[in-house]
Design a protein around this motif. Structure first.
Motif, PDB file in Angstrom:
ATOM      1  N   TYR A 243      -5.566  -1.343   0.189  1.00 20.53           N
ATOM      2  CA  TYR A 243      -4.790  -1.644  -1.015  1.00 20.53           C
ATOM      3  C   TYR A 243      -3.389  -1.033  -0.969  1.00 20.53           C
ATOM      4  O   TYR A 243      -2.385  -1.725  -1.193  1.00 20.53           O
ATOM      5  CB  TYR A 243      -5.551  -1.165  -2.256  1.00 20.53           C
ATOM      6  CG  TYR A 243      -6.852  -1.901  -2.443  1.00 20.53           C
ATOM      7  CD1 TYR A 243      -6.866  -3.167  -3.013  1.00 20.53           C
ATOM      8  CD2 TYR A 243      -8.054  -1.346  -2.026  1.00 20.53           C
ATOM      9  CE1 TYR A 243      -8.055  -3.867  -3.177  1.00 20.53           C
ATOM     10  CE2 TYR A 243      -9.251  -2.025  -2.186  1.00 20.53           C
ATOM     11  CZ  TYR A 243      -9.240  -3.288  -2.756  1.00 20.53           C
ATOM     12  OH  TYR A 243     -10.421  -3.984  -2.905  1.00 20.53           O
ATOM     13  N   TYR A 244      -3.319   0.263  -0.687  1.00 17.30           N
ATOM     14  CA  TYR A 244      -2.004   0.903  -0.736  1.00 17.30           C
ATOM     15  C   TYR A 244      -1.255   0.833   0.590  1.00 17.30           C
ATOM     16  O   TYR A 244      -0.034   0.987   0.613  1.00 17.30           O
ATOM     17  CB  TYR A 244      -2.142   2.344  -1.238  1.00 17.30           C
ATOM     18  CG  TYR A 244      -2.411   2.364  -2.723  1.00 17.30           C
ATOM     19  CD1 TYR A 244      -1.424   1.991  -3.625  1.00 17.30           C
ATOM     20  CD2 TYR A 244      -3.663   2.692  -3.223  1.00 17.30           C
ATOM     21  CE1 TYR A 244      -1.660   1.969  -4.986  1.00 17.30           C
ATOM     22  CE2 TYR A 244      -3.913   2.670  -4.582  1.00 17.30           C
ATOM     23  CZ  TYR A 244      -2.905   2.306  -5.461  1.00 17.30           C
ATOM     24  OH  TYR A 244      -3.158   2.262  -6.808  1.00 17.30           O
ATOM     25  N   THR A 245      -1.967   0.623   1.688  1.00 19.25           N
ATOM     26  CA  THR A 245      -1.235   0.357   2.930  1.00 19.25           C
ATOM     27  C   THR A 245      -0.484  -0.966   2.814  1.00 19.25           C
ATOM     28  O   THR A 245       0.650  -1.092   3.303  1.00 19.25           O
ATOM     29  CB  THR A 245      -2.188   0.313   4.133  1.00 19.25           C
ATOM     30  OG1 THR A 245      -3.292  -0.554   3.841  1.00 19.25           O
ATOM     31  CG2 THR A 245      -2.707   1.700   4.467  1.00 19.25           C
ATOM     32  N   ALA A 246      -1.104  -1.966   2.139  1.00 18.79           N
ATOM     33  CA  ALA A 246      -0.416  -3.247   1.928  1.00 18.79           C
ATOM     34  C   ALA A 246       0.767  -3.074   0.974  1.00 18.79           C
ATOM     35  O   ALA A 246       1.854  -3.622   1.203  1.00 18.79           O
ATOM     36  CB  ALA A 246      -1.399  -4.283   1.381  1.00 18.79           C
ATOM     37  N   LYS A 247       0.556  -2.300  -0.090  1.00 18.76           N
ATOM     38  CA  LYS A 247       1.629  -2.098  -1.071  1.00 18.76           C
ATOM     39  C   LYS A 247       2.783  -1.310  -0.450  1.00 18.76           C
ATOM     40  O   LYS A 247       3.961  -1.651  -0.637  1.00 18.76           O
ATOM     41  CB  LYS A 247       1.076  -1.354  -2.285  1.00 18.76           C
ATOM     42  CG  LYS A 247       2.018  -1.328  -3.474  1.00 18.76           C
ATOM     43  CD  LYS A 247       1.294  -0.794  -4.705  1.00 18.76           C
ATOM     44  CE  LYS A 247       2.172  -0.932  -5.935  1.00 18.76           C
ATOM     45  NZ  LYS A 247       1.472  -0.492  -7.157  1.00 18.76           N
ATOM     46  N   ASP A 248       2.454  -0.260   0.311  1.00 18.15           N
ATOM     47  CA  ASP A 248       3.498   0.509   0.987  1.00 18.15           C
ATOM     48  C   ASP A 248       4.189  -0.328   2.058  1.00 18.15           C
ATOM     49  O   ASP A 248       5.396  -0.170   2.294  1.00 18.15           O
ATOM     50  CB  ASP A 248       2.901   1.767   1.629  1.00 18.15           C
ATOM     51  CG  ASP A 248       2.524   2.816   0.596  1.00 18.15           C
ATOM     52  OD1 ASP A 248       3.121   2.809  -0.495  1.00 18.15           O
ATOM     53  OD2 ASP A 248       1.633   3.636   0.868  1.00 18.15           O
ATOM     54  N   GLY A 249       3.422  -1.211   2.697  1.00 20.89           N
ATOM     55  CA  GLY A 249       4.022  -2.092   3.704  1.00 20.89           C
ATOM     56  C   GLY A 249       5.040  -3.034   3.096  1.00 20.89           C
ATOM     57  O   GLY A 249       6.108  -3.277   3.682  1.00 20.89           O
ATOM     58  N   PHE A 250       4.745  -3.552   1.914  1.00 19.24           N
ATOM     59  CA  PHE A 250       5.700  -4.416   1.221  1.00 19.24           C
ATOM     60  C   PHE A 250       6.963  -3.631   0.855  1.00 19.24           C
ATOM     61  O   PHE A 250       8.092  -4.097   1.058  1.00 19.24           O
ATOM     62  CB  PHE A 250       5.068  -5.016  -0.035  1.00 19.24           C
ATOM     63  CG  PHE A 250       6.029  -5.821  -0.862  1.00 19.24           C
ATOM     64  CD1 PHE A 250       6.386  -7.103  -0.488  1.00 19.24           C
ATOM     65  CD2 PHE A 250       6.578  -5.286  -2.022  1.00 19.24           C
ATOM     66  CE1 PHE A 250       7.280  -7.841  -1.251  1.00 19.24           C
ATOM     67  CE2 PHE A 250       7.472  -6.013  -2.784  1.00 19.24           C
ATOM     68  CZ  PHE A 250       7.819  -7.300  -2.398  1.00 19.24           C
ATOM     69  N   GLY A 251       6.770  -2.419   0.315  1.00 20.61           N
ATOM     70  CA  GLY A 251       7.924  -1.581  -0.031  1.00 20.61           C
ATOM     71  C   GLY A 251       8.756  -1.237   1.187  1.00 20.61           C
ATOM     72  O   GLY A 251       9.991  -1.234   1.125  1.00 20.61           O
ATOM     73  N   LEU A 252       8.080  -0.969   2.313  1.00 18.57           N
ATOM     74  CA  LEU A 252       8.803  -0.668   3.552  1.00 18.57           C
ATOM     75  C   LEU A 252       9.608  -1.876   4.023  1.00 18.57           C
ATOM     76  O   LEU A 252      10.742  -1.725   4.511  1.00 18.57           O
ATOM     77  CB  LEU A 252       7.809  -0.241   4.631  1.00 18.57           C
ATOM     78  CG  LEU A 252       8.386   0.100   6.005  1.00 18.57           C
ATOM     79  CD1 LEU A 252       9.381   1.253   5.908  1.00 18.57           C
ATOM     80  CD2 LEU A 252       7.272   0.440   6.990  1.00 18.57           C
ATOM     81  N   GLY A 253       9.045  -3.074   3.860  1.00 16.93           N
ATOM     82  CA  GLY A 253       9.770  -4.285   4.248  1.00 16.93           C
ATOM     83  C   GLY A 253      11.049  -4.463   3.446  1.00 16.93           C
ATOM     84  O   GLY A 253      12.110  -4.771   4.008  1.00 16.93           O
TER      85      GLY A 253
END
Length: 430
Positions: A243-253
């Protein structure tokens, strides 16, 4: 943070089983950033900036190590070695721009991370140690950034080093010997450049070590959340992965899009043009300023213009360092039992209409000339800054009447539906 519903690591692959028995690194990763680490389910995008700060640190270390392979820490050729990196080293221009702009973005991310902590009172028990280690990281990052600013050996690098190290001369009795010891002489020269290069190379690894302690301390009480309510039941949490790896991945993008826009299209926007002129001890720039991320503290330093018991210069130095040291005492200055600013109406008003405008004014005045009306404005903003933390915040925490808190994180997210709140708790009890 350990919960009865947290998943345990059980390797299936024979290689992973062997690794887990001999060197439990997979288990460590699983429990630190995997499904074995439950995280409050209501974390907003403001919580992405911790991960972004870690990414920026790694980015700075990687690009810095490569740049160090081509840099010459000698005052006679340092400026030319930077030009060599820009013109002759394959992709050297990109690495240098990534490193220079990476420092600015690193501080931008850190400032957002810190002010999120201010608003949501992330410094309150049981997370005091996380906050204290975070302030240590910030101080180390400031020292590293200052030393890195000296390395290009341009006009602003040289005179910035002279001004900042000159602050130590304000300390009675021992000030001048300390300044000479730091510089290795009476003015910034080859000895100072070698010292700053060595420390600039070493300190990021010290910061990395403190970051590991910071994350370790975070995993003991667990992450805070926008409500400030502690985790009570399984339905309050989600596994960090996916859940948060995906959310952090979006923020990193999103971060990388903005970051590389600066690297490729506006690489010099956040720097000073005088730093593309080789250092000249006989030519003083008209307006000496540090990098933009030091502006508020530089404004506080220059706000003291009169002698009172001790000289104004020493007052400025004490105030500049105290403006950060006061953060160490926030867990004890703010006595409110409620953490989140969303449920503290009086605190919220002073935060958005007091502290934030005050910091914006200090940022502006720090980059402005040391003349009126900027000096007077910075004096008013400095006075309010210390009043906010030392007087206003303790008074607010004693007299304000917080709004009602939700029963649980689940209730704050899904409402007070019994099936959403009670059933998961009943299942956990079974």
């Amino acid at each position: 943070m350990s919960f009865p519903w947290a998943k345990n690591y059980e390797p299936v692959n024979p290689v992973m089983k062997f690794m887990d028995e001999k060197l439990p690194l997979p288990r460590l990763v699983y429990n630190a950033v995997g499904a074995g680490y439950p995280v409050p389910r209501n974390l907003s995008y403001w919580w992405n900036f911790g991960v972004l700060a870690g990414f920026c640190l790694v980015l700075q270390i990687v690009t810095g190590v490569v740049l160090a392979m081509h840099y010459a820490a000698n005052s006679g050729i340092a400026f030319n070695s930077v030009e060599h990196i820009m013109r002759d080293v394959n992709w050297g221009w990109m690495l240098r721009y990534m490193h220079a702009n990476g420092a600015s973005f690193f501080f931008l991310v850190i400032y957002i991370h810190i002010f999120r902590g201010f608003f949501y009172s992330s410094y309150k028990a049981p997370r005091e140690m996380i906050w204290l280690l975070g302030v240590v990281i910030f101080l180390l990052t400031m020292a590293t950034a200052f030393m890195g600013y000296v390395l290009p050996w341009g006009q602003m690098s040289f005179w910035g080093a002279k001004v900042i190290t000159g602050l130590f001369s304000a300390i009675p009795l021992v000030g001048e010997p300390i300044q000479i010891w730091l510089l290795g002489g009476f003015a910034p020269d080859n000895a100072a450049l070698n010292r700053f290069f060595s420390l600039h190379f070493m300190l990021p690894f010290v910061i990395l070590g403190v970051v590991i302690l910071h994350i370790w301390a975070l995993h003991i009480p667990g992450s805070s959340n926008p409500t400030g309510v502690e985790v009570k039941q399984e339905s309050d949490t989600l596994p960090f992965h996916p859940y948060y790896t995906a959310k952090d991945g979006f923020g990193l993008g999103v971060f990388l899009i903005i970051y590389f826009a600066f690297v490729f299209f506006f690489p010099n926007m956040l720097g000073h043009p005088d730093n593309y002129i080789e250092a000249n001890p006989l030519s003083t720039p008209a307006h000496i300023v540090p990098e933009w991320y030091f502006y508020p503290f530089y404004a506080i330093l220059r706000a003291f213009t009169f002698d009172f018991i001790i000289e104004a210069k020493l007052w400025g130095v004490l105030a500049m360092f105290s403006s950060i040291l006061v953060w160490f005492f926030l867990p004890w200055l703010d006595k409110s039992p409620v953490r989140s600013g969303h449920y503290r109406p009086l605190f919220r008003k002073f935060f958005w209409f007091g502290l934030i405008p005050c910091m914006a004014v200090l940022f502006y005045c720090g980059g402005a000339p040391a003349a009126e009306p900027y000096v007077m404005i910075s004096q008013i903003a400095t006075a309010y800054y210390f009043l906010h933390f030392l007087v206003i915040l303790p008074i607010i925490s004693s007299i304000e009447r917080p709004e009602p808190l939700p029963f649980s994180i689940t209730e704050a997210v899904l409402g007070s539906d019994d099936s959403a709140v009670i059933e998961p708790a009943a299942k956990a009890a079974e």
